[in-house]
Design a protein around this motif. Structure first.
Motif, PDB file in Angstrom:
ATOM      1  N   LYS A   1       0.832  -1.208   0.000  1.00 33.03           N
ATOM      2  CA  LYS A   1       0.000   0.000   0.000  1.00 33.03           C
ATOM      3  C   LYS A   1       0.864   1.255   0.000  1.00 33.03           C
ATOM      4  O   LYS A   1       1.918   1.276   0.661  1.00 33.03           O
ATOM      5  CB  LYS A   1      -0.887   0.045   1.249  1.00 33.03           C
ATOM      6  CG  LYS A   1      -1.964  -1.012   1.303  1.00 33.03           C
ATOM      7  CD  LYS A   1      -2.866  -0.760   2.495  1.00 33.03           C
ATOM      8  CE  LYS A   1      -4.077  -1.668   2.449  1.00 33.03           C
ATOM      9  NZ  LYS A   1      -5.009  -1.389   3.550  1.00 33.03           N
TER      10      LYS A   1
ATOM     11  N   GLU B   1       0.758  -4.929   4.339  1.00 28.72           N
ATOM     12  CA  GLU B   1      -0.229  -5.513   5.247  1.00 28.72           C
ATOM     13  C   GLU B   1      -0.554  -6.920   4.770  1.00 28.72           C
ATOM     14  O   GLU B   1      -0.451  -7.207   3.566  1.00 28.72           O
ATOM     15  CB  GLU B   1      -1.543  -4.701   5.230  1.00 28.72           C
ATOM     16  CG  GLU B   1      -1.496  -3.429   6.043  1.00 28.72           C
ATOM     17  CD  GLU B   1      -2.814  -2.661   6.010  1.00 28.72           C
ATOM     18  OE1 GLU B   1      -3.831  -3.235   5.548  1.00 28.72           O
ATOM     19  OE2 GLU B   1      -2.819  -1.510   6.425  1.00 28.72           O
ATOM     20  N   LYS B   2      -0.967  -7.762   5.667  1.00 27.34           N
ATOM     21  CA  LYS B   2      -1.554  -9.049   5.293  1.00 27.34           C
ATOM     22  C   LYS B   2      -2.779  -8.755   4.428  1.00 27.34           C
ATOM     23  O   LYS B   2      -3.558  -7.865   4.740  1.00 27.34           O
ATOM     24  CB  LYS B   2      -1.971  -9.797   6.569  1.00 27.34           C
ATOM     25  CG  LYS B   2      -2.673 -11.099   6.329  1.00 27.34           C
ATOM     26  CD  LYS B   2      -1.709 -12.254   6.385  1.00 27.34           C
ATOM     27  CE  LYS B   2      -2.369 -13.553   5.958  1.00 27.34           C
ATOM     28  NZ  LYS B   2      -1.370 -14.498   5.414  1.00 27.34           N
TER      29      LYS B   2
ATOM     30  N   GLU C   1      -8.417   3.314   7.813  1.00 25.63           N
ATOM     31  CA  GLU C   1      -8.003   4.718   7.795  1.00 25.63           C
ATOM     32  C   GLU C   1      -9.088   5.572   8.424  1.00 25.63           C
ATOM     33  O   GLU C   1     -10.190   5.088   8.692  1.00 25.63           O
ATOM     34  CB  GLU C   1      -7.677   5.197   6.372  1.00 25.63           C
ATOM     35  CG  GLU C   1      -8.658   4.817   5.314  1.00 25.63           C
ATOM     36  CD  GLU C   1      -8.078   5.000   3.900  1.00 25.63           C
ATOM     37  OE1 GLU C   1      -8.529   5.938   3.238  1.00 25.63           O
ATOM     38  OE2 GLU C   1      -7.194   4.228   3.481  1.00 25.63           O
TER      39      GLU C   1
HETATM   40  C1  MV4 Z   1      -7.147  -3.793   2.251  1.00 26.41           C
HETATM   41  C2  MV4 Z   1      -7.873  -4.833   1.622  1.00 26.41           C
HETATM   42  C3  MV4 Z   1      -7.565  -6.116   1.995  1.00 26.41           C
HETATM   43  N1  MV4 Z   1      -6.591  -6.362   2.902  1.00 26.41           N
HETATM   44  N2  MV4 Z   1      -6.208  -4.077   3.157  1.00 26.41           N
HETATM   45  C4  MV4 Z   1      -8.825  -0.292  -0.504  1.00 26.41           C
HETATM   46  C5  MV4 Z   1      -8.740   1.178  -0.358  1.00 26.41           C
HETATM   47  C6  MV4 Z   1      -7.854   1.413   0.774  1.00 26.41           C
HETATM   48  N3  MV4 Z   1      -8.330   2.496   1.551  1.00 26.41           N
HETATM   49  C7  MV4 Z   1      -7.802   0.139   1.539  1.00 26.41           C
HETATM   50  N4  MV4 Z   1      -8.355  -0.854   0.685  1.00 26.41           N
HETATM   51  C8  MV4 Z   1      -8.263  -2.179   0.998  1.00 26.41           C
HETATM   52  N5  MV4 Z   1      -7.353  -2.506   1.935  1.00 26.41           N
HETATM   53  C9  MV4 Z   1      -5.930  -5.346   3.460  1.00 26.41           C
HETATM   54  N6  MV4 Z   1      -4.971  -5.603   4.340  1.00 26.41           N
HETATM   55  C10 MV4 Z   1      -8.834  -4.497   0.692  1.00 26.41           C
HETATM   56  C11 MV4 Z   1      -9.026  -3.170   0.360  1.00 26.41           C
HETATM   57  C12 MV4 Z   1     -10.073  -2.911  -0.595  1.00 26.41           C
HETATM   58  C13 MV4 Z   1     -11.244  -2.214  -0.217  1.00 26.41           C
HETATM   59  C14 MV4 Z   1     -11.445  -1.711   1.067  1.00 26.41           C
HETATM   60  C15 MV4 Z   1     -12.586  -1.037   1.402  1.00 26.41           C
HETATM   61  C16 MV4 Z   1     -13.584  -0.853   0.454  1.00 26.41           C
HETATM   62  C17 MV4 Z   1     -13.417  -1.328  -0.811  1.00 26.41           C
HETATM   63  C18 MV4 Z   1     -12.253  -2.020  -1.170  1.00 26.41           C
HETATM   64  C19 MV4 Z   1     -12.111  -2.516  -2.466  1.00 26.41           C
HETATM   65  C20 MV4 Z   1     -10.969  -3.175  -2.817  1.00 26.41           C
HETATM   66  C21 MV4 Z   1      -9.942  -3.378  -1.880  1.00 26.41           C
END
Ligand code: MV4
Length: 501
Positions: free
Chosen positions: A158, A200-201, A287
């Motif tokens: 990320k 991150e995992k 976040e």
């Molecule tokens: C993640 C995740 C899976 N595992 N972190 C996408 C936007 C960013 N703010 C964080 N996101 C994600 N972080 C880990 N460790 C999957 C996503 C993610 C996601 C998160 C919230 C809403 C929609 C999403 C769509 C794709 C991936």
């Protein structure tokens, strides 16, 4: 309380803020670009000032111009809405330096939460659970390989400066890690001017659940429950609801307390949201969004608390009058984002003049809109035209109410996401509350394929447009004979092009 505030935004959120101000007896000043001369937020305000040409960079993002307008018209505070300047710490500082109040958090809180690794470090210290991974940015590909091995594949790279999914890379095995590290760094550099990346995992298919917060400057930080926001496409949310179909009261309390701890770690003031991933009964901090969010109305409907009014009241120094126990949740609320996009053509933005608008009403229906008949929808701004929000005693009643309201809604002149929303309301997994962030991918076939019906509607719309063109060019034939019913009511006078039979 303030006498006058400036609303540094446009569209539905500008109207929403103007309404909140008026209910508090506060005058609201609008600003508008040359594209928004006739926009509803301009007409709703007590005063309005032209701030520049249509592109946001020359109008709604001109912090210096906005501050100048606020000072000259005697506004004491600026409400930023969402997007635009709402999370720019230098703007917040400039507002303060000009002797004005920013209706929102401190620049320090925004900066702390804007850098994702800094935010992680801050909230970990406050005891908030995060997804296993690194606290700080990775030094090089070798470190990425080492840490990924410890965390265990799959991992997610990320961008530290990120958010919204840019600069993210899933890495499924050791053979991919070095290339992915370079790629994520390059993408982060291009998007944010900062190539810092952390690990991150990777959680496969979690839910996106977020907690609404409200904090005053007297030490009170309350949580107002959660919103389920899993239904999204490319990080754009489409449907949100409160409460989540899966959280128990105990989980809600635990998540709420965690969100409060995260906010207190940055001395947060105003309305804010802590995002979590919810996976296999566990939740992890993702976040914090340091602004009012698009989907705030579902929380307002289940708590009865007007979030935008309270943003203004706490910015004016008022204390929240409740304890956490006073915050009660009633019924179920759902929001559908009404965007000018064609869901059957990859959500391609649709432009044109709004030639007709019928807004749903009746029990439990709320319309937060920023459009009116005659308004031109272009490509300068976000395609979200409005939000349709419903409230009902139970989830399934809310779903049925949303269907009813979507069927009452008519937006003419542009394509909208309405037919998509109607399909979601009928889709069995949605109706059962079986949601995660892969929902749309999983149901693409049913939700995004044009049906025969839609093909027919398109053909009819095209035919109607051709007929209309021909009619306009056929001057010699009197169109409507005086004295016939056609003068008032003939279907041939309907400007909409088509109607459902
Ligand atoms: C993640 C995740 C899976 N595992 N972190 C996408 C936007 C960013 N703010 C964080 N996101 C994600 N972080 C880990 N460790 C999957 C996503 C993610 C996601 C998160 C919230 C809403 C929609 C999403 C769509 C794709 C991936």
């Amino acid at each position: 309380m303030f006498k006058k505030i400036l609303v540094a935004n446009r569209g539905e959120i500008a109207l929403r803020v103007i309404r909140a101000a008026h209910e508090l007896g506060v005058q609201a000043v609008a600003v508008y670009s040359e594209a928004d001369r006739l926009a509803p937020h301009v007409l709703a305000a007590d005063e309005a000032y032209l701030i520049g040409p249509p592109p946001s960079a020359q109008s709604y993002l001109r912090g210096d111009v906005l501050i100048d307008v606020a000072k000259r018209c005697g506004a004491e505070a600026i409400h930023p809405g969402y997007g635009f300047l709402s999370e720019r710490a230098p703007f917040i500082q400039a507002v303060r330096d000009a002797g004005l109040v920013f209706i929102g958090p401190s620049p320090e809180a925004v900066t702390a939460m804007g850098d994702k690794t800094a935010a992680r470090t801050r909230v970990i210290a406050a005891g908030v659970p995060v997804v296993p991974g690194t606290k700080d940015a990775l030094k090089d590909a070798a470190e990425a390989r080492k840490v990924a091995g410890e965390v265990g594949y799959p991992v997610l790279l990320k961008a530290a400066a990120g958010g919204g999914g840019k600069g993210m890379r899933v890495v499924r095995g050791e053979d991919e890690i070095e290339r992915a590290f370079e790629a994520a760094g390059n993408e982060a550099q291009a998007a944010f001017g900062d190539n810092s990346v952390y690990i991150e995992k990777f959680l496969d298919g979690p839910r996106h659940i977020e907690i609404q917060l409200l904090a005053d400057r007297h030490g009170n930080t309350l949580h107002l429950g959660e919103r389920e926001c899993s239904i999204q496409r490319r990080h754009q949310k489409l449907v949100e609801e409160a409460p989540s179909a899966v959280l128990t009261p105990e989980e809600r309390a635990a998540m709420g307390a965690t969100a409060v701890a995260a906010a207190k770690a940055v001395s947060y003031e105003g309305a804010g949201t802590v995002e979590f991933l919810y996976h296999e009964g566990q939740f992890f901090f993702l976040e914090m969004n340091t602004r009012i969010q698009v989907e705030h109305p579902v929380t307002e409907l289940v708590t009865g608390i007007d979030l935008v009014q309270w943003q203004i009241r706490v910015a004016a120094g008022e204390a929240l009058p409740w304890t956490q126990e006073d915050v009660r949740f009633t019924g179920h609320a759902i929001e559908c984002r009404i965007t000018s996009e064609d869901p059957f053509n990859s959500f391609l933005p649709s432009t044109g003049r709004i030639t007709g608008l019928t807004v749903p009403t009746g029990p439990g229906v709320r319309w937060d809109g920023g459009i009116a008949t005659g308004v031109e929808v272009g490509l300068f701004y976000d395609p979200m035209l409005a939000k349709l929000i419903v409230h009902a005693p139970t989830r399934i009643e809310a779903v049925e109410r949303m269907k009813r309201a979507l069927l009452e809604l008519r937006v003419e002149g542009v394509d909208t996401a309405v037919p998509f929303h109607l399909r979601v309301m009928d889709e069995p997994d949605f109706r059962a509350g079986r949601l995660d962030i892969k929902y749309l991918e999983k149901h693409e076939a049913e939700l995004l394929a044009p049906s025969d019906d839609e093909e027919l509607i398109r053909a009819a719309a095209l035919a109607a447009a051709l007929l209309e063109q021909e009619r306009r060019h056929t001057k010699s034939v009197p169109r409507v004979q005086a004295g016939t019913a056609a003068a008032g009511a003939s279907r041939w006078r309907d400007r909409g092009g088509w109607r459902r039979g």
